[in-house]
Design a protein around this motif. Sequence first.
Motif, PDB file in Angstrom:
ATOM      1  N   PRO A 674       0.837  -1.204   0.000  1.00  0.00           N
ATOM      2  CA  PRO A 674       0.000   0.000   0.000  1.00  0.00           C
ATOM      3  C   PRO A 674       0.874   1.258   0.000  1.00  0.00           C
ATOM      4  N   PRO A 675       0.372   2.359  -0.527  1.00  0.00           N
ATOM      5  CA  PRO A 675       1.202   3.572  -0.631  1.00  0.00           C
ATOM      6  C   PRO A 675       1.759   4.037   0.704  1.00  0.00           C
ATOM      7  N   GLY A 676       1.016   3.880   1.787  1.00  0.00           N
ATOM      8  CA  GLY A 676       1.479   4.392   3.066  1.00  0.00           C
ATOM      9  C   GLY A 676       2.592   3.606   3.704  1.00  0.00           C
ATOM     10  N   VAL A 677       2.882   2.412   3.200  1.00  0.00           N
ATOM     11  CA  VAL A 677       3.917   1.579   3.821  1.00  0.00           C
ATOM     12  C   VAL A 677       5.010   1.214   2.824  1.00  0.00           C
ATOM     13  N   ALA A 678       5.087   1.891   1.718  1.00  0.00           N
ATOM     14  CA  ALA A 678       6.043   1.536   0.676  1.00  0.00           C
ATOM     15  C   ALA A 678       7.474   1.839   1.075  1.00  0.00           C
ATOM     16  N   THR A 679       7.670   2.810   1.968  1.00  0.00           N
ATOM     17  CA  THR A 679       9.027   3.158   2.401  1.00  0.00           C
ATOM     18  C   THR A 679       9.201   2.798   3.864  1.00  0.00           C
ATOM     19  N   ARG A 680      10.449   2.622   4.257  1.00  0.00           N
ATOM     20  CA  ARG A 680      10.770   2.149   5.591  1.00  0.00           C
ATOM     21  C   ARG A 680      11.199   3.298   6.481  1.00  0.00           C
ATOM     22  N   THR A 681      10.646   3.333   7.706  1.00  0.00           N
ATOM     23  CA  THR A 681      11.034   4.328   8.704  1.00  0.00           C
ATOM     24  C   THR A 681      11.502   3.618   9.960  1.00  0.00           C
ATOM     25  N   THR A 682      12.301   4.315  10.738  1.00  0.00           N
ATOM     26  CA  THR A 682      12.894   3.735  11.941  1.00  0.00           C
ATOM     27  C   THR A 682      12.214   4.296  13.180  1.00  0.00           C
ATOM     28  N   PRO A 683      11.912   3.461  14.186  1.00  0.00           N
ATOM     29  CA  PRO A 683      11.301   3.973  15.422  1.00  0.00           C
ATOM     30  C   PRO A 683      12.200   4.999  16.099  1.00  0.00           C
ATOM     31  N   CYS A 684      11.564   5.988  16.751  1.00  0.00           N
ATOM     32  CA  CYS A 684      12.291   7.032  17.471  1.00  0.00           C
ATOM     33  C   CYS A 684      12.320   6.704  18.959  1.00  0.00           C
ATOM     34  N   SER A 685      13.465   6.972  19.601  1.00  0.00           N
ATOM     35  CA  SER A 685      13.598   6.704  21.026  1.00  0.00           C
ATOM     36  C   SER A 685      12.868   7.763  21.842  1.00  0.00           C
ATOM     37  N   PRO A 686      12.394   7.408  23.052  1.00  0.00           N
ATOM     38  CA  PRO A 686      11.746   8.400  23.907  1.00  0.00           C
ATOM     39  C   PRO A 686      12.752   9.449  24.375  1.00  0.00           C
ATOM     40  N   VAL A 687      12.240  10.658  24.647  1.00  0.00           N
ATOM     41  CA  VAL A 687      13.108  11.763  25.074  1.00  0.00           C
ATOM     42  C   VAL A 687      12.807  12.194  26.501  1.00  0.00           C
ATOM     43  N   GLY A 688      11.726  11.683  27.081  1.00  0.00           N
ATOM     44  CA  GLY A 688      11.344  12.081  28.429  1.00  0.00           C
ATOM     45  C   GLY A 688      12.005  11.202  29.474  1.00  0.00           C
ATOM     46  N   PRO A 689      11.396  11.099  30.664  1.00  0.00           N
ATOM     47  CA  PRO A 689      11.947  10.257  31.731  1.00  0.00           C
ATOM     48  C   PRO A 689      12.059   8.803  31.267  1.00  0.00           C
ATOM     49  N   PRO A 690      13.154   8.110  31.615  1.00  0.00           N
ATOM     50  CA  PRO A 690      13.364   6.724  31.144  1.00  0.00           C
ATOM     51  C   PRO A 690      12.534   5.720  31.946  1.00  0.00           C
ATOM     52  N   LEU A 691      11.217   5.812  31.820  1.00  0.00           N
ATOM     53  CA  LEU A 691      10.341   4.889  32.535  1.00  0.00           C
ATOM     54  C   LEU A 691      10.528   3.471  31.991  1.00  0.00           C
ATOM     55  N   PRO A 692      10.425   2.441  32.856  1.00  0.00           N
ATOM     56  CA  PRO A 692      10.617   1.066  32.383  1.00  0.00           C
ATOM     57  C   PRO A 692       9.708   0.706  31.213  1.00  0.00           C
ATOM     58  N   ALA A 693       8.464   1.152  31.253  1.00  0.00           N
ATOM     59  CA  ALA A 693       7.552   0.822  30.151  1.00  0.00           C
ATOM     60  C   ALA A 693       8.068   1.376  28.837  1.00  0.00           C
ATOM     61  N   LEU A 694       8.553   2.629  28.850  1.00  0.00           N
ATOM     62  CA  LEU A 694       9.064   3.229  27.623  1.00  0.00           C
ATOM     63  C   LEU A 694      10.347   2.555  27.162  1.00  0.00           C
ATOM     64  N   VAL A 695      11.234   2.251  28.098  1.00  0.00           N
ATOM     65  CA  VAL A 695      12.506   1.612  27.733  1.00  0.00           C
ATOM     66  C   VAL A 695      12.257   0.228  27.146  1.00  0.00           C
ATOM     67  N   ASP A 696      11.431  -0.582  27.814  1.00  0.00           N
ATOM     68  CA  ASP A 696      11.189  -1.939  27.340  1.00  0.00           C
ATOM     69  C   ASP A 696      10.472  -1.937  25.997  1.00  0.00           C
ATOM     70  N   LEU A 697       9.513  -1.030  25.849  1.00  0.00           N
ATOM     71  CA  LEU A 697       8.805  -0.938  24.579  1.00  0.00           C
ATOM     72  C   LEU A 697       9.741  -0.493  23.463  1.00  0.00           C
ATOM     73  N   ASP A 698      10.608   0.470  23.750  1.00  0.00           N
ATOM     74  CA  ASP A 698      11.551   0.946  22.744  1.00  0.00           C
ATOM     75  C   ASP A 698      12.526  -0.155  22.330  1.00  0.00           C
ATOM     76  N   VAL A 699      13.030  -0.906  23.312  1.00  0.00           N
ATOM     77  CA  VAL A 699      13.956  -1.992  23.002  1.00  0.00           C
ATOM     78  C   VAL A 699      13.264  -3.065  22.161  1.00  0.00           C
ATOM     79  N   TRP A 700      12.028  -3.382  22.505  1.00  0.00           N
ATOM     80  CA  TRP A 700      11.258  -4.383  21.747  1.00  0.00           C
ATOM     81  C   TRP A 700      11.062  -3.946  20.299  1.00  0.00           C
ATOM     82  N   LEU A 701      10.644  -2.698  20.105  1.00  0.00           N
ATOM     83  CA  LEU A 701      10.392  -2.203  18.752  1.00  0.00           C
ATOM     84  C   LEU A 701      11.676  -2.130  17.939  1.00  0.00           C
ATOM     85  N   ARG A 702      12.757  -1.683  18.557  1.00  0.00           N
ATOM     86  CA  ARG A 702      14.013  -1.576  17.815  1.00  0.00           C
ATOM     87  C   ARG A 702      14.582  -2.949  17.465  1.00  0.00           C
TER      88      ARG A 702
END
Length: 743
Positions: A674-702
């Motif tokens: 589909p047109p919206g997924v034809a190119t590849r983008t990279t997940p962005c890391s969180p910039v706020g407090p390093p909460l465990p939920a954000l860190v674990d989710l970011d590591v999983w996605l990356r």
Amino acid sequence: MKGGAERTEILHRSLRVSLTASVGFYPFLYWLHEPVLALYALFAPIALGLLSSIPGSGRQRAVVMLKALPVGLVLVALGTLLAVQTWAAVLGMLVVGFLLAFAAVAGPRPAGAAPGLQLFYILACFPPYQPETLWLRLAGLVFGVVVLALCELFLLPQAPGPTYRTALAEAVATAGDTLADRVHLSPEDLRAAGADLRLSRFPPAERPAGPGRAVRGLSHAGSAARRLLEQLAHLTETGELRLLVRGDSAGTGGGTGGGSSGGSSAGSAAGEDTASRSLLPQVASLCEETCAALRAGRPPSGPDRMDEAIHAFQQTRMRQVTGPSADVPPVPVLHRQAAVLAVAESARILEIAVRVALDGRRTPPFEPRELFWYAHAPASQLWILRFTGNLTLRSVQFQNAARIALALAAARLVAGSLDLNHGFWVLLAVLTLSRTTAGQTWAVIRTAVAGNLVGAVAAGALLIGLGQHIEAYAALLAPGMLLAFALGPLLGIAWAQGLFTLVVAIAFAQIAPATWRLAEARIVDVVTGSAIGLLCAMLAWPAGARREVRRTMADLLHACTPLIRGTVAVLTAVPPGSATPPPTQPALHRLRLAEAAYDQFRSEPAGSRPAQADWHAVLIAAGQVLLGAHWLPRFDMPATALPPDDADRARAGGHAVADTTVRLACLCTGDRPPPGVATRTTPCSPVGPPLPALVDLDVWLRSLDAQFARIEAGLPETAGRAAPGTAAAPAAGHMSGPRRPEG
């Protein structure tokens, strides 16, 4: 080239089958003068002992044969009754052929016995229609199967092979010793220990592939153990494991994520990471208890202890990041904690799966319930789900069963309509020469027909030379079977077919007067059956699993898309807990179909097919998606809403990775993304407090993003398309899979 142990077993099997066939055939034919009884006593051991590939030790094979006996009796009775009309026998062959071939979904032992059971119906469903001889047929079948089972038990029995449970115990012991710092293995050694649990390295009888609760639990435990060893291998590569278990910063590879702290800060923070250093000894202890349970064959203690340890670990992490800024661990330590959490969760899943495997009875639900749904499901439901789950055109087992059933029914129709002499040879040729691809079938048929032609010429010459001297045929049959059943498997399909032609000619010459035309009928029937089998192979899924593996992998990737988006939505919901976790059963079902297609794909010869994607990496990535969808909402559910900016960035990252699965699925099947997924983008890391939920989710996605990038680069259609620098770096080894396909 067959090894010495395999050659020895072939010779032993030839002796067992030949002895069993002779013990029944000669007395029944020459003492009791009952040719029908003798014929079934002859073919029963040939069907289950030679044409069937029942795996396992002598005791295991004997048990399978005795369990198959009632089914064989029903099939002989059914075939005898349906022989009254060709159309009835054809319909019966269609149904029986499909059901027996489809029994492969129940595991290797039913699949191994299926060809022999097919032969029981085939032999009985041909004219003459003589229901009055049914009791003789059944008596001959019982005698042949029972004597063969006794020979499997007492005459040069096959010794048991290595069990999967024993190998699993060794792998768990390796993980526990590594975590307890009792052994110091390299990453390659740890990965090799996990690779030793590949099902392809075990005899078929020992592979946990059935639908039962205990077998499912053992298979689940094997996957968890391989994942645990891979995680430890990654931590060893980066030096993090040495840092945690020994407090030694030497050899640390510097951090696992981006941040202002480098390798020195990661090493200096080792002492501050009290949460990880207190959790790992508990994981090591759990591995030791699980290993002891596997070796003793008794379920381990309750799994709640690790549950409590993980929750305490997460609470400690939350206190650290929400306390004074001086106490907040550096980013590399936070990423390391995410990897340690993944290790603990893998050990927890391993322990629960082993408990289910060793107990075997219905248990209270374990969390996550969708992952351990089989632990509390009735046994009947497990079997029904295994069969109904494969009743789809996407199942290679369904395709194989439909192909062989259509071929056998067509062969029965042709043999009955043309009134071919010894028409069951037509069906026997279809049964023994059909393969899962048209190319394989053609290659086998060319060799087999050549062997049959030579065997028919030799049989014709023998029949002309010996004439009606029955005693000469009687003297030749036993040694002829011994040589044919030994040399055929050793020398190849041409020898097997040619020698079998000689054996059947010698046997039938004793039952009824025979001339050289018996050999002529044999070659005509074999050629007819070969043509029918080849035609069905060309019309019904001629490529085997080559195309289906692409389709099932695409379906699996599509099933992963809502899991990724739904998991991110659960963790970023406002208020927390207001979003429903995505269901994982559809993805689990697609994973099962994809694994079956991949297994058959690897069993088929490569031939001239083009380079394929790393399908094993797709299975690993899908497994990681499923695990994250289960344990991230369970252990990382925030008590308060996440910072809005970080929540938005997490959602964007989740959508980017989910879009990648859609694009890969389209590329697998050759469709345009589909047109919206034809190119590849990279997940962005969180910039706020390093909460465990954000860190674990970011590591999983990356980690998922890095795996999908490697998969996409390996697709022949997209090789070299990825722009330089677009692939994310591998993330902290968080449930990451092996870096090479399973070979």
